[in-house]
Design an enzyme around this catalytic site. Structure first.
Site, PDB file in Angstrom:
ATOM      1  N   GLY A   1      43.139  34.856 -12.100  1.00  9.13           N
ATOM      2  CA  GLY A   1      43.896  35.608 -11.085  1.00  9.13           C
ATOM      3  C   GLY A   1      43.354  35.279  -9.479  1.00  9.13           C
TER       4      GLY A   1
ATOM      5  CD  GLN B   1      40.066  36.340  -5.003  1.00  4.48           C
ATOM      6  OE1 GLN B   1      41.057  36.714  -5.873  1.00  4.48           O
ATOM      7  NE2 GLN B   1      38.946  35.873  -5.627  1.00  4.48           N
TER       8      GLN B   1
ATOM      9  CB  CYS C   1      35.159  37.675  -8.751  1.00  2.00           C
ATOM     10  SG  CYS C   1      36.072  37.655  -7.257  1.00  2.00           S
ATOM     11  CG  LEU C   2      38.445  32.260  -9.130  1.00  2.00           C
ATOM     12  CD1 LEU C   2      39.860  31.818  -8.593  1.00  2.00           C
ATOM     13  CD2 LEU C   2      37.613  31.181  -9.847  1.00  2.00           C
TER      14      LEU C   2
ATOM     15  CG  HIS D   1      39.266  41.688 -10.563  1.00  2.00           C
ATOM     16  ND1 HIS D   1      37.845  41.508 -10.803  1.00  2.00           N
ATOM     17  CD2 HIS D   1      39.253  40.763  -9.474  1.00  2.00           C
ATOM     18  CE1 HIS D   1      37.411  40.424 -10.133  1.00  2.00           C
ATOM     19  NE2 HIS D   1      38.149  39.889  -9.311  1.00  2.00           N
ATOM     20  CD  GLU D   2      42.737  39.085  -8.881  1.00  2.00           C
ATOM     21  OE1 GLU D   2      42.431  39.176  -8.105  1.00  2.00           O
ATOM     22  OE2 GLU D   2      42.071  38.579 -10.044  1.00  2.00           O
TER      23      GLU D   2
ATOM     24  CG  HIS E   1      40.080  40.481  -4.630  1.00  2.00           C
ATOM     25  ND1 HIS E   1      38.621  40.200  -3.987  1.00  2.00           N
ATOM     26  CD2 HIS E   1      40.066  39.960  -5.974  1.00  2.00           C
ATOM     27  CE1 HIS E   1      38.267  39.799  -5.128  1.00  2.00           C
ATOM     28  NE2 HIS E   1      38.770  39.522  -6.168  1.00  2.00           N
TER      29      HIS E   1
END
Ligand code: NI
Length: 168
Positions: free
Chosen positions: A46, A51, A92-93, A134-135, A138
């Site tokens: 995702g 990000q 997470c990236l 989660h996204e 962000h």
């Protein structure tokens, strides 16, 4: 399409709240293409536009094993979250190498626009529910580690700073 640079926690740009997309046009679809490329290359399941330092409310997700089932959520809103909480390990990236348990509602209903600008509703549970929340965090300027204790957060920041020093 192009790969974009992924911001790393604790970059303050990750704390910015994203603005709604006003019109889903070709520029937005090009951005979605870049987001998908960047997510697949990373690789991740995702990615939120935040990000890659684009502060618009867009999420891409692909939970498939073959990496051929891209899901796009523009202006996502959580319509309904069940009372039951579930604990899931998250990564997470933007927080490379860190995996921690986070508790969130186990079932949600999300309303969003697709890449054609059409509204749709999705009931999600399990990994998709985790990933969506989660996204969406962000997009609201929130990184998953902010669900953890302050002590854990400062340990994570120290670990990431060390990683960067070692990589330099
Ligand atoms: Ni993330």
């Amino acid at each position: 399409m192009a790969l974009r640079t992924i911001l790393r926690y604790p970059d303050p740009r990750l704390l910015q709240v994203a603005a709604p997309v006003e019109r889903v046009d070709d520029a937005i679809r090009e951005l979605i293409g870049d987001m998908a490329d960047t997510m697949y290359e990373a690789p991740g399941i995702g990615l939120a536009a935040t990000q890659i330092d684009v502060h618009l409310r867009i999420i891409v997700i692909d939970l498939s094993e073959k990496r051929d089932a891209l899901q796009v959520f523009i202006n996502p809103e959580i319509d309904n979250a069940g009372n039951e909480l579930a604990v899931h390990e998250e990564g997470c990236l933007s927080v490379p190498g860190i995996f921690e348990n986070v508790e969130r509602p186990g079932r949600i209903t999300v309303r969003a626009l697709d890449a054609q600008g059409q509204p749709f509703t999705r009931d999600a549970e399990g990994l998709l529910a985790v990933c969506l929340q989660h996204e969406i965090d962000h997009l609201n300027g929130r990184v998953f580690v902010q669900h953890l204790s302050r002590l854990k957060q400062s340990r994570i920041r120290a670990k990431l700073a060390k990683q960067e020093r070692d990589a330099a």
